[in-house]
Design a protein around this motif. Sequence first.
Motif, mmCIF file in Angstrom:
data_model
loop_
_atom_site.group_PDB
_atom_site.id
_atom_site.type_symbol
_atom_site.label_atom_id
_atom_site.label_comp_id
_atom_site.label_asym_id
_atom_site.label_seq_id
_atom_site.Cartn_x
_atom_site.Cartn_y
_atom_site.Cartn_z
ATOM 1 N N UNK A 37 16.787 -14.764 8.463
ATOM 2 C CA UNK A 37 15.510 -13.663 8.130
ATOM 3 C C UNK A 37 16.004 -12.451 7.658
ATOM 4 N N UNK A 38 17.145 -11.732 8.662
ATOM 5 C CA UNK A 38 17.215 -10.394 8.263
ATOM 6 C C UNK A 38 18.038 -10.211 6.751
ATOM 7 N N UNK A 39 18.805 -11.311 6.712
ATOM 8 C CA UNK A 39 19.748 -11.095 5.316
ATOM 9 C C UNK A 39 19.103 -11.551 3.996
ATOM 10 N N UNK A 40 17.836 -12.406 4.435
ATOM 11 C CA UNK A 40 17.054 -12.717 3.108
ATOM 12 C C UNK A 40 16.441 -11.485 2.804
ATOM 13 N N UNK A 41 15.824 -10.738 3.693
ATOM 14 C CA UNK A 41 14.856 -9.565 3.435
ATOM 15 C C UNK A 41 15.782 -8.285 3.272
ATOM 16 N N UNK A 42 17.051 -8.525 3.136
ATOM 17 C CA UNK A 42 17.820 -7.133 3.038
ATOM 18 C C UNK A 42 18.809 -7.393 2.049
ATOM 19 N N UNK A 43 18.680 -8.391 1.194
ATOM 20 C CA UNK A 43 19.884 -8.425 0.348
ATOM 21 C C UNK A 43 20.228 -7.226 -0.493
ATOM 22 N N UNK A 44 21.591 -7.052 -0.744
ATOM 23 C CA UNK A 44 22.297 -5.931 -1.454
ATOM 24 C C UNK A 44 22.253 -4.479 -0.568
#
Length: 629
Positions: free
Chosen positions: A365-372
């Motif tokens: 969830x965190x990586x999907x919402x905070x790409x780049x």
Amino acid sequence: MNRYPVWKYVLIALALLAGIIYALPNLYGEAPAVQVSGAKASVHVDEPLRARVEQLLAEAGLKPEAVTLDGPSLRARFATPDEQIKAKDVLQRALNPDPADPAYIVALNLVSRTPGWLTALHARPMYLGLDLRGGVHFMLEVDMKAALAKKVESLAGDLRSVLREKSIRHGGISRNGESIEIRVREAAVAEAIERVVQDQFPELQLARQGEGEEMRLVATLKPAAARKIEEQALKQNITTLHNRINELGVSEPVIQQQGGNRIVVQLPGVQDTAKAKDILGRTATLELRLVDDSPEAREAEAGRGPVPLGSERFPQRDGRPIIVKKQVILTGDSLTDAQPGFDAQTHSPKVDLTVDAKGGRIMRDVSRENLKKRMAIVLFEKGKGEVLTAPVIQGELGNRFQISGAMTVTEANDLALLLRAGSLAAPMEIIEERTIGPSLGAENIAKGFHSVLWGFLVIVGFMALYYGLFGVFSGLALAVNLLLLVAILSMLQATLTLPGMAAMALALGMAIDSNVLINERIREELRNGVAPQAAIAAGYERAWATIFDSNITTLIAGLALLAFGSGPVRGFAVVHVIGILTSMFSAVFFSRGLVNLWYGRQKKLKSVSIGTVWRPETAAAVATSAKEK
């Protein structure tokens, strides 16, 4: 009939050679030494440090026997304990100018005097337990305030997420010590938050402070919940210490709770005391947080402004500061495995991390919402945080990801060990450390070894007198049994305790019992008029079944002690089980090899030296003579 093939004698010779090599280190003893290891992950123990240590000792007028690098530590060996203590004081002052923030761990140690050629063959002496040699005693104090603060920080993050999901607007949530402050402007919002806390956060209790726009809800832990958290923190730390000591390979450790916030750790027979202190003293708490890339944070990194609210400043491995958010995404509690390795593309050392199912969902969830965006991996050691690496999130993460960056192979291995052993629920501080002497004293230790020695000599003497040359063969077999037992214990790096010495003495008695059975069986065959060569063969073959049955039943009892016992009982069982196996080899296989070598090549053997053989007719003649008188 009584001849061994060459391969059996080769096997016996190899067993004797291995026994001598691996038992030999126990004769060299140990030398006092000072061990230096890094107190931080970024501190290296290398050749420049070795040269500096040698220079410092030379300036102080101390001449070490040797200064060697042994993995992540450096050891300076001395001739006397007085030189060892002086060297420790010299190195402690020179290497750690700031006692509040030591860069190196300088500790007293004992180093084996085993020659290098034996060490190259991995031949090392066995350890002596706390009751024989002594060991290291640690008293650790758990920081319960840090445990409560860590739990409150986690609850604050969960509360923030729940209120966001329920679209309940508030003026901000922040942690203040061991409490959570929620700013609200309307009474209706305060009531909604109170209902959420009551339904989903039963461990918290709320209190209103202020009125109107200055209204705040202060959430604190209930006393029962706080006590439960402290108890769980203590239990988790004890479990983690067990895991870490297992990683160190320490035998029969003592880890006990003392009071409400202290843990006693005793490491019997441990050699690398500095490494043990390092592993126990470091918290190795891992946290994953997002990097604050706001303009205010960049100004703070450059030292031109304050750290933004809700963020913290941490140093990176190269010393440069970085601003990360206070909200913790994931902690080491979710970690299930950590293994060192090498990056397939850059070939640089890395650590592969595996998290549990809950941690995997959070990472996705965190990586999907905070790409780049950047994610910082923060390692807390002794309460101080350091950002290991802050990579850019290039894609959606899952249950497996890696830590990579400017780290050496040794640092990657140490980090994986610490993380794999488990994170501590709260930081701990070593408040007491001492090296304790043998509880029995040097005199009692000597008596213990002398009892085994004199018992061995008396048994050998009796067997030689009663069974003649066969008794000498039995004595040599008993000596081989003791040699192999010590060699195997040394190869396993077992810890010899007082119960272990008792098991060793028992093993000698059981081993000679097998030879008594063999000798008496040979005597019985000779009484019945069997030829000497046939009597020897029949004696060994017919006694084997009895020896096997008696040893198997005793072995079952030893395995039961090994499976269900603990502490000294387990130490007794280890020596007992190994002693049974070595006695079967020495009493049957080795002793028959000696007999075959001495008598086997004599084709017309008329008699054997096995003591007095009372034949039936001789006994009858003696009885008749007695009646006539």
